[in-house]
Design an enzyme around this catalytic site. Structure first.
Site, PDB file in Angstrom:
ATOM      1  N   TRP A 156       0.813  -1.232   0.000  1.00 57.86           N
ATOM      2  CA  TRP A 156       0.000   0.000   0.000  1.00 57.86           C
ATOM      3  C   TRP A 156       0.839   1.271   0.000  1.00 57.86           C
ATOM      4  O   TRP A 156       0.315   2.343  -0.216  1.00 57.86           O
ATOM      5  CB  TRP A 156      -0.915   0.011   1.241  1.00 57.86           C
ATOM      6  CG  TRP A 156      -0.143  -0.307   2.491  1.00 57.86           C
ATOM      7  CD1 TRP A 156      -0.043  -1.541   3.074  1.00 57.86           C
ATOM      8  CD2 TRP A 156       0.684   0.577   3.252  1.00 57.86           C
ATOM      9  NE1 TRP A 156       0.800  -1.476   4.167  1.00 57.86           N
ATOM     10  CE2 TRP A 156       1.258  -0.184   4.302  1.00 57.86           C
ATOM     11  CE3 TRP A 156       0.995   1.939   3.170  1.00 57.86           C
ATOM     12  CZ2 TRP A 156       2.128   0.360   5.245  1.00 57.86           C
ATOM     13  CZ3 TRP A 156       1.868   2.484   4.104  1.00 57.86           C
ATOM     14  CH2 TRP A 156       2.427   1.696   5.131  1.00 57.86           C
ATOM     15  N   ASN A 157       2.156   1.169   0.282  1.00 56.51           N
ATOM     16  CA  ASN A 157       2.893   2.435   0.469  1.00 56.51           C
ATOM     17  C   ASN A 157       3.198   3.154  -0.840  1.00 56.51           C
ATOM     18  O   ASN A 157       3.309   4.374  -0.869  1.00 56.51           O
ATOM     19  CB  ASN A 157       4.144   2.240   1.331  1.00 56.51           C
ATOM     20  CG  ASN A 157       5.125   1.277   0.742  1.00 56.51           C
ATOM     21  OD1 ASN A 157       4.806   0.515  -0.170  1.00 56.51           O
ATOM     22  ND2 ASN A 157       6.340   1.280   1.256  1.00 56.51           N
ATOM     23  N   LYS A 180      -2.160  -8.637  -7.661  1.00 50.55           N
ATOM     24  CA  LYS A 180      -2.977  -8.629  -6.441  1.00 50.55           C
ATOM     25  C   LYS A 180      -2.541  -7.392  -5.672  1.00 50.55           C
ATOM     26  O   LYS A 180      -1.529  -7.401  -4.957  1.00 50.55           O
ATOM     27  CB  LYS A 180      -2.720  -9.911  -5.645  1.00 50.55           C
ATOM     28  CG  LYS A 180      -3.848 -10.399  -4.765  1.00 50.55           C
ATOM     29  CD  LYS A 180      -4.298  -9.433  -3.709  1.00 50.55           C
ATOM     30  CE  LYS A 180      -3.257  -9.247  -2.641  1.00 50.55           C
ATOM     31  NZ  LYS A 180      -3.610  -8.150  -1.692  1.00 50.55           N
ATOM     32  N   SER A 237       6.455  -7.076   3.438  1.00 45.92           N
ATOM     33  CA  SER A 237       7.248  -7.423   4.620  1.00 45.92           C
ATOM     34  C   SER A 237       8.088  -8.682   4.382  1.00 45.92           C
ATOM     35  O   SER A 237       7.714  -9.564   3.602  1.00 45.92           O
ATOM     36  CB  SER A 237       6.316  -7.651   5.808  1.00 45.92           C
ATOM     37  OG  SER A 237       5.403  -8.673   5.505  1.00 45.92           O
ATOM     38  N   GLU A 258      11.123  -7.850  -2.837  1.00 50.01           N
ATOM     39  CA  GLU A 258      11.631  -6.580  -2.315  1.00 50.01           C
ATOM     40  C   GLU A 258      11.001  -6.432  -0.944  1.00 50.01           C
ATOM     41  O   GLU A 258       9.809  -6.151  -0.821  1.00 50.01           O
ATOM     42  CB  GLU A 258      11.255  -5.450  -3.288  1.00 50.01           C
ATOM     43  CG  GLU A 258      12.183  -4.274  -3.172  1.00 50.01           C
ATOM     44  CD  GLU A 258      11.582  -3.230  -2.287  1.00 50.01           C
ATOM     45  OE1 GLU A 258      11.861  -3.296  -1.071  1.00 50.01           O
ATOM     46  OE2 GLU A 258      10.846  -2.393  -2.802  1.00 50.01           O
ATOM     47  N   LEU A 259      11.804  -6.719   0.095  1.00 48.18           N
ATOM     48  CA  LEU A 259      11.260  -6.897   1.440  1.00 48.18           C
ATOM     49  C   LEU A 259      11.665  -5.745   2.354  1.00 48.18           C
ATOM     50  O   LEU A 259      11.971  -4.666   1.888  1.00 48.18           O
ATOM     51  CB  LEU A 259      11.716  -8.268   1.973  1.00 48.18           C
ATOM     52  CG  LEU A 259      11.426  -9.427   1.000  1.00 48.18           C
ATOM     53  CD1 LEU A 259      11.992 -10.732   1.507  1.00 48.18           C
ATOM     54  CD2 LEU A 259       9.930  -9.555   0.731  1.00 48.18           C
ATOM     55  N   CYS A 292      10.240   1.479   2.408  1.00 50.27           N
ATOM     56  CA  CYS A 292      11.248   0.515   2.833  1.00 50.27           C
ATOM     57  C   CYS A 292      12.655   1.084   2.704  1.00 50.27           C
ATOM     58  O   CYS A 292      13.603   0.482   3.197  1.00 50.27           O
ATOM     59  CB  CYS A 292      11.096  -0.770   2.039  1.00 50.27           C
ATOM     60  SG  CYS A 292      10.945  -0.428   0.301  1.00 50.27           S
ATOM     61  N   GLU A 387      12.487  -2.194  11.981  1.00 55.58           N
ATOM     62  CA  GLU A 387      12.102  -1.071  11.117  1.00 55.58           C
ATOM     63  C   GLU A 387      10.844  -0.417  11.715  1.00 55.58           C
ATOM     64  O   GLU A 387       9.844  -1.093  11.947  1.00 55.58           O
ATOM     65  CB  GLU A 387      11.807  -1.643   9.728  1.00 55.58           C
ATOM     66  CG  GLU A 387      11.592  -0.618   8.649  1.00 55.58           C
ATOM     67  CD  GLU A 387      11.300  -1.280   7.288  1.00 55.58           C
ATOM     68  OE1 GLU A 387      10.844  -2.438   7.235  1.00 55.58           O
ATOM     69  OE2 GLU A 387      11.525  -0.603   6.273  1.00 55.58           O
TER      70      GLU A 387
HETATM   71  P1  ADP Z   1       3.033  -4.350   4.524  1.00 52.29           P
HETATM   72  O1  ADP Z   1       4.076  -4.616   5.554  1.00 52.29           O
HETATM   73  O2  ADP Z   1       3.439  -3.489   3.402  1.00 52.29           O
HETATM   74  O3  ADP Z   1       1.659  -4.103   5.066  1.00 52.29           O
HETATM   75  P2  ADP Z   1       2.453  -7.040   3.761  1.00 52.29           P
HETATM   76  O4  ADP Z   1       3.655  -7.818   3.510  1.00 52.29           O
HETATM   77  O5  ADP Z   1       1.582  -7.384   4.917  1.00 52.29           O
HETATM   78  O6  ADP Z   1       2.961  -5.612   3.764  1.00 52.29           O
HETATM   79  O7  ADP Z   1       1.501  -6.970   2.495  1.00 52.29           O
HETATM   80  C1  ADP Z   1       1.923  -6.645   1.220  1.00 52.29           C
HETATM   81  C2  ADP Z   1       1.008  -7.344   0.249  1.00 52.29           C
HETATM   82  O8  ADP Z   1       1.044  -8.730   0.521  1.00 52.29           O
HETATM   83  C3  ADP Z   1      -0.454  -6.954   0.290  1.00 52.29           C
HETATM   84  O9  ADP Z   1      -0.952  -6.967  -1.035  1.00 52.29           O
HETATM   85  C4  ADP Z   1      -1.077  -8.071   1.107  1.00 52.29           C
HETATM   86  O10 ADP Z   1      -2.435  -8.291   0.790  1.00 52.29           O
HETATM   87  C5  ADP Z   1      -0.263  -9.238   0.652  1.00 52.29           C
HETATM   88  N1  ADP Z   1      -0.209 -10.365   1.599  1.00 52.29           N
HETATM   89  C6  ADP Z   1      -0.109 -10.325   2.943  1.00 52.29           C
HETATM   90  N2  ADP Z   1      -0.044 -11.578   3.441  1.00 52.29           N
HETATM   91  C7  ADP Z   1      -0.073 -12.425   2.389  1.00 52.29           C
HETATM   92  C8  ADP Z   1       0.000 -13.847   2.228  1.00 52.29           C
HETATM   93  N3  ADP Z   1       0.134 -14.670   3.283  1.00 52.29           N
HETATM   94  N4  ADP Z   1      -0.070 -14.351   0.980  1.00 52.29           N
HETATM   95  C9  ADP Z   1      -0.173 -13.532  -0.089  1.00 52.29           C
HETATM   96  N5  ADP Z   1      -0.227 -12.216  -0.010  1.00 52.29           N
HETATM   97  C10 ADP Z   1      -0.184 -11.652   1.214  1.00 52.29           C
END
Ligand code: ADP
Length: 484
Positions: A156-157, A180, A237, A258-259, A292, A387
């Site tokens: 979302w960022n 997605k 993440s 990209e984590l 990030c 972070e």
């Molecule tokens: P942030 O730390 O940026 O909120 P997330 O890693 O939770 O990030 O989410 C980033 C993306 O990954 C979003 O599109 C979220 O819907 C998706 N997401 C989160 N968990 C899962 C999962 N277990 N499997 C697939 N997609 C996921």
């Protein structure tokens, strides 16, 4: 805010599969983080629709890869033009659902669009190789071919740029995609998908599955388990990256990840302190600290520590917090209550462990947090390890160059790092010693479309943008021709 769009038809709330807008059997709500206002109800799709999107993408693949590179390039260029022609509307949609100040949102539209422009150009330069033969009866060649159906899961960022950075090289290479987008910011993504259709991207080549957080997990499982999906690109993440990697092991997918980051920002005593203050501010408070590559830990050399801390705090005090649609605001809301809780937890922990608050330190009404600077930070604080992803700058003190390098590298992350120095020897020594995919030297902002963006260690795999950003979307095929 969405009532004022120049083109209200950009506001899409259904998902896109095989060129059709799909309403789904349930919906999920999208809210404005600045006001809490309800913005839209978006299609909440699940595994069955994801299977349909995979099948549509696979069916669309042969015709898409059969187009010449130039034909694909022309369509991508059209998409770029449409993104830029609708920059104001896309910016408004983004500020409404994401919260970043409107000028910053419009800036992201230009940044996001720039990847489409860049990869429209790179589409024409996916060159193969001819190699010297090891036998005069043979000729040796290398082809680069599209990897196949690609999936992109985005955060979302950066509601637009994280999509285009993945999707543009995939499309340029001749791959169809399933996107997605993040459940908190699907409206920018859907508007971009609408513009992709208007640009002439054929049905099935670009599909977008919207889903709430529970369904996102289910959709992710289907994408990872599919034999047809050959590549997964994810920004988000580290925790979710690990899950996707594990889920993709049975089908041995290529992955671009990209984590998380934990960016250090080092100020050496020979730095131009005023310039370091400007860079620190830009790097830390952009998107309310929610990128990030935002600096997370500030290391300042003893002899310039108090000067930097005082000047930096004075600069941060000038930041205007508020609704991103208000003039002059440079820090919007945080994305959700949990983000606010995390910042508060880090700040309280730092204060409890001896941190000296130079400015900020508290929650404001609504989903806002004061831009915060805390001096006398130490390695026991949570902010030294985790972070924060919010508007909090802890300043640590160091004595020697080696001490700063060791502290900077003392993390499992390795995305962006920054340092300020005017000593040419030190610039090379420190650049080479930092275990990071990106190093900003005397700058606080470093991303653009034609440079390789990505991390080392547990910050990810692969590079996005630049000519390297195409690598993950093509397979190399070796041809050995005999009987010449
Ligand atoms: P942030 O730390 O940026 O909120 P997330 O890693 O939770 O990030 O989410 C980033 C993306 O990954 C979003 O599109 C979220 O819907 C998706 N997401 C989160 N968990 C899962 C999962 N277990 N499997 C697939 N997609 C996921």
């Amino acid at each position: 805010p969405l009532a004022q769009l120049n083109d209200p038809t950009l506001l899409k709330t259904d998902a896109l599969i095989n060129g059709q807008w799909v309403a789904g059997s349930s919906r999920f709500a999208v809210h404005d983080p600045a006001t809490g206002a309800h913005l839209a109800d978006v299609a909440n799709l699940g595994p069955a629709e994801t299977e349909a999107a995979i099948a549509a993408a696979n069916a669309a693949w042969p015709a898409w890869k059969a187009k010449t590179a130039k034909e694909r390039s022309i369509i991508l260029r059209k998409w770029y033009d449409l993104l830029m022609a609708n920059q104001d509307d896309l910016g408004r949609i983004m500020t409404a659902e994401q919260g970043k100040p409107l000028p910053e949102a419009k800036g992201e539209v230009a940044y996001g669009a720039s990847f489409v422009e860049w990869f429209a150009e790179e589409a024409k330069r996916i060159n193969g190789e001819t190699l010297p033969q090891f036998d005069n009866n043979r000729r040796l060649m290398v082809l680069k071919q599209p990897i196949g159906v690609c999936a992109a899961i985005t955060p979302w960022n950066f509601p637009l740029a994280m999509i285009t950075r993945k999707v543009a090289p995939a499309l340029a290479a001749g791959c169809p995609v399933i996107i997605k987008p993040a459940e908190l910011t699907p409206l920018t993504a859907l508007a971009a998908a609408e513009l992709a259709i208007r640009a002439g991207i054929p049905a099935g080549v670009l599909n977008m599955i919207t889903a709430d957080s529970d369904n996102s997990i289910a959709v992710g499982k289907v994408l990872c388990a599919s034999d047809v999906v050959r590549h997964i690109s994810f920004t988000g993440s580290t925790e979710v990256g690990r899950i996707l990697m594990a889920q993709s092991a049975p089908t041995v997918k290529k992955m671009s990840l990209e984590l998380g980051g934990n960016a250090p920002f080092i100020v050496f005593e020979d730095a131009d302190i005023d310039s370091a203050v400007e860079g620190a501010f830009a790097s830390k408070y952009r998107n309310a600290g929610q990128t990030c590559v935002c600096s997370n830990r500030f290391y300042v050399q003893e002899s310039v520590y108090e000067e930097f801390a005082a000047k930096f705090a004075a600069k941060v005090k000038t930041a205007k917090v508020g609704n991103g649609f208000e003039d002059g605001v440079n820090q919007g809301p945080l994305i959700e209550p949990a983000a606010l809780d995390k910042v508060e937890r880090h700040v309280k922990d730092a204060i409890a462990k001896g941190g000296r608050v130079l400015t900020g330190g508290k929650r404001l009404d609504g989903q806002f947090f004061e831009p915060t600077v805390i001096a006398d930070a130490n390695a026991d604080m949570v902010c030294a390890k985790e972070e924060t992803f919010g508007p909090f700058a802890p300043i640590f003190k160091f004595k020697t160059e080696q001490e700063a390098i060791d502290a900077a590298n003392n993390t499992e992350f390795g995305l962006a790092s920054y340092f300020y120095s005017r000593d040419v020897g030190r610039i090379f020594r420190v650049s080479e010693a930092l275990e990071y995919g990106m190093v900003g030297i005397n700058v606080g902002i470093l991303a653009t479309e034609h440079v390789p963006f990505g991390g080392v260690k547990q910050s990810g795999l692969g590079r996005e943008g630049s000519h390297h950003g195409m690598d993950d979307y093509v397979e190399i095929k070796y041809l050995c021709v005999g009987d010449i």
